[in-house]
Write an enzyme that holds these catalytic residues in place. Structure first.
Site, PDB file in Angstrom:
ATOM      1  CG  ASN A 286      17.204  75.641 -21.293  1.00  0.00           C
ATOM      2  OD1 ASN A 286      17.720  76.506 -21.985  1.00  0.00           O
ATOM      3  ND2 ASN A 286      16.463  75.928 -20.239  1.00  0.00           N
TER       4      ASN A 286
ATOM      5  CG  ASN B  10      11.834  81.478 -22.211  1.00  0.00           C
ATOM      6  OD1 ASN B  10      11.764  82.632 -21.817  1.00  0.00           O
ATOM      7  ND2 ASN B  10      12.635  80.598 -21.637  1.00  0.00           N
TER       8      ASN B  10
ATOM      9  CD  GLU C 294      13.747  82.253 -18.411  1.00  0.00           C
ATOM     10  OE1 GLU C 294      14.376  82.764 -17.454  1.00  0.00           O
ATOM     11  OE2 GLU C 294      14.170  82.230 -19.573  1.00  0.00           O
TER      12      GLU C 294
ATOM     13  CG  ASP D   6      13.649  77.125 -22.843  1.00  0.00           C
ATOM     14  OD1 ASP D   6      14.400  76.312 -23.415  1.00  0.00           O
ATOM     15  OD2 ASP D   6      14.064  78.159 -22.288  1.00  0.00           O
TER      16      ASP D   6
ATOM     17  CG  ASP E 152      12.020  77.849 -27.336  1.00  0.00           C
ATOM     18  OD1 ASP E 152      11.609  78.103 -26.183  1.00  0.00           O
ATOM     19  OD2 ASP E 152      13.061  78.344 -27.824  1.00  0.00           O
TER      20      ASP E 152
ATOM     21  CG  ASP F 110      16.528  85.156 -24.479  1.00  0.00           C
ATOM     22  OD1 ASP F 110      15.347  84.968 -24.123  1.00  0.00           O
ATOM     23  OD2 ASP F 110      17.497  84.835 -23.767  1.00  0.00           O
ATOM     24  CG  HIS F 111      13.454  81.662 -25.777  1.00  0.00           C
ATOM     25  ND1 HIS F 111      13.738  80.319 -25.867  1.00  0.00           N
ATOM     26  CD2 HIS F 111      14.158  82.143 -24.714  1.00  0.00           C
ATOM     27  CE1 HIS F 111      14.595  79.991 -24.906  1.00  0.00           C
ATOM     28  NE2 HIS F 111      14.860  81.086 -24.190  1.00  0.00           N
TER      29      HIS F 111
END
Length: 259
Positions: A152, A11, A38, A150, A221, A250-251
């Site tokens: 989530n 991501n 994303e 991802d 992930d 941020d991943h």
């Protein structure tokens, strides 16, 4: 893909903001298949050329400003399906379903869910149920199938810093765990956990409060595989290297190798 291959899922939190870093990473690692989530841009403005110069075929499913997925491969896919197979259309660009060298790969950006009890949370659960129904209708557990991206959802307590602090929150609710378990029951196994049972192995870190430096994150992930590919998986690595660079996602990337 009967030959060995490496799959990367990442991501990137916006391709235009991370382009140089992503290109450098791919040039150095040379994965055979790349699943990005994303991308946050329309297909017509995605920077195709630099990826093509690295030898990748590009499959894109994106829209303005939010979500979006891209699958890059050294080998041309024999099938590409954007979104769910059946109507109605999803409200966001979250799925790229490709067949590459005989392996079906679902590149997924699972909905966040926002907060328990909201419409967004209901959408997340319904989305996961719909994905399971699609697998039942169009796939087989005895064939090579990968789901990555991802999700989530942190699968279990090892995948969080403090599970008690997540009570009543998304990403670790009983409802999400039930939906993930139902998806796995199709015949999918967590490739990372084949090699590493330890807690504290995270793939997402908040930008705030020094979370990455403190190793305070979540493992969301994931790479899931049916038995024919799970047995061929020889390594899964969480590569934290890009997080130390300027303007990171941020991943962090997850690399899975198959024999």
């Amino acid at each position: 893909m009967t030959a060995p291959f490496t799959l990367l899922t990442w991501n990137i939190n916006g391709i235009r903001a991370r382009l140089d870093g992503v290109l450098t990473y791919l040039a150095e690692r040379e994965p055979d298949v790349v699943c990005l989530q994303e991308i946050k841009c329309e297909e017509k403005v995605f920077p195709r050329v630099p990826f093509m110069e690295l030898g990748y075929q590009l499959q894109l499913h994106g829209s303005k400003g939010y979500a979006g997925v891209a699958t890059l491969s050294k080998q041309k896919p024999s099938e590409v399906i954007k979104g769910f197979r059946e109507a109605p259309l999803d409200s966001h660009c979250r799925i790229l379903n490709t067949v590459i060298g005989g392996v079906r790969i679902y590149n997924l950006y699972v909905p966040n869910g926002t907060a328990l009890g909201t419409e967004a949370f209901t959408y997340k659960l319904q989305w996961l149920e719909r994905l399971r129904q699609e697998l039942d209708a169009s796939a087989r557990a005895d064939e090579p199938l990968l789901l990555c991206g991802d999700f989530n959802i942190a699968p279990d307590a090892r995948d969080l810093v403090d599970p008690a602090s997540m009570v009543g929150c998304t990403h670790f609710s009983p409802e999400e765990h039930a939906a993930l378990a139902k998806l796995q029951a199709f015949g999918l196994r967590d490739c990372f956990r084949k090699f590493n049972e330890e807690a504290g192995q995270f793939t997402w870190f908040d930008y705030r409060a020094g979370a990455f430096r403190k190793n305070q994150g979540m493992r969301i992930d994931l790479v899931y595989a049916t038995a024919p590919l799970y047995e061929r998986c020889v390594e899964v690595v969480h590569d934290a290297t890009p997080r130390s660079e300027e303007s990171p996602s941020d991943h962090i990337p997850v690399l899975a190798k198959f024999s």
